[in-house]
Design an enzyme around this catalytic site. Structure first.
Site, PDB file in Angstrom:
ATOM      1  N   GLY A   1       8.440  40.095  90.032  1.00 48.57           N
ATOM      2  CA  GLY A   1       6.976  40.270  90.419  1.00 48.57           C
ATOM      3  C   GLY A   1       6.157  39.023  89.936  1.00 48.57           C
TER       4      GLY A   1
ATOM      5  CG  ASP B   1       6.101  43.507  92.420  1.00 55.75           C
ATOM      6  OD1 ASP B   1       5.500  43.221  91.531  1.00 55.75           O
ATOM      7  OD2 ASP B   1       7.301  43.472  92.431  1.00 55.75           O
TER       8      ASP B   1
ATOM      9  CD  GLU C   1      17.306  42.706  94.039  1.00 61.72           C
ATOM     10  OE1 GLU C   1      16.203  42.586  93.447  1.00 61.72           O
ATOM     11  OE2 GLU C   1      18.449  42.810  93.287  1.00 61.72           O
TER      12      GLU C   1
ATOM     13  CD  GLU D   1      17.672  42.932  86.526  1.00 62.79           C
ATOM     14  OE1 GLU D   1      17.327  44.112  86.574  1.00 62.79           O
ATOM     15  OE2 GLU D   1      16.941  42.248  87.313  1.00 62.79           O
TER      16      GLU D   1
END
Length: 232
Positions: A78, A198, A12, A175
């Site tokens: 997700g 996802d 990322e 996080e």
């Protein structure tokens, strides 16, 4: 103005290097932050690591030593809702911990750490300015609650358990609430942007590996454009 960009994963973070020339590097906690000058602002880019402890430890190390004016966190997440699809952008309005269950410890709600706020709300002028930027650019995004925990969600059963406690949560990651908790205690505004990699189901592992770089690039491009075009 001093601005920190924090991301959990190398996949990322790598795209920011396409836009910024190499700068000074300095250790804060266990994380090496790169220091750039962008549009007259001091920018600190740090790869904090995965999970709540890594996120909190390394952002705290930076904020304890530098007077940071704004924290921007990006990365992947997700999906928890059918209408939130891969490659969608999510602009969190608040964070909670989906793995904090302390209702029997006192007058607490699901997702609340004892003696901490029930939700970490990201209501600040800086976030409003970023929303205006997204609107002017015609960038589509979802806005709402995002939940954080130390587990990678990869089954419908895990999703159902989270949604039982947080039925409106848009997505799940590892996080955000920790970043938000640290920013809250240091009284530093936080802008968060997550891109969906996802669906948090049995295909999550394969989907994550395939999409994490794509969504990382998507988020990085927007953040860099925002920093370059706006006067802080």
């Amino acid at each position: 103005m001093k601005i920190a960009i924090v991301v959990p994963m190398a996949e990322e973070a790598e795209f920011y290097h396409q836009y910024f020339s190499s700068g000074k590097k300095e250790m804060f906690g266990s994380t090496e932050f790169e220091h750039f000058s962008v549009a007259g602002n001091d920018l600190y880019l740090g790869l904090t690591g995965i999970g709540k402890v890594q996120a909190a430890m390394n952002l705290t190390s930076l904020l304890a030593k530098e007077k940071i004016d704004l924290v921007i966190m990006t990365g992947s997440a997700g999906s928890l809702q059918k209408e939130v699809q891969r490659m969608d952008l999510v602009l969190p309005s608040e964070f909670a911990y989906h793995d904090a269950h302390n209702t029997s410890a006192g007058n607490y709600v699901e997702g609340q750490i004892p003696q901490e706020p029930a939700r970490f709300k990201l209501d600040c002028a800086e976030r409003d300015k970023f929303k205006d930027f997204l609107g002017k650019k015609g960038v589509a995004y979802k806005e709402g609650l995002v939940v954080t925990g130390d587990s990678f969600i990869s089954s419908q059963a895990q999703k159902d358990e989270i949604l039982g406690n947080f039925p409106t949560a848009l997505c799940v990651e590892m996080e955000g609430a920790a970043f938000a908790q640290v920013a809250y205690h240091f009284n530093v505004p936080l802008i968060a942007l997550r891109a969906i990699s996802d669906n948090g189901d049995e295909d999550a592992d394969n989907d994550f590996a395939a999409f994490v770089r794509k969504v990382g690039a998507q988020a990085a491009e927007l953040i860099v454009e925002y920093l370059r075009e706006n006067d802080f």
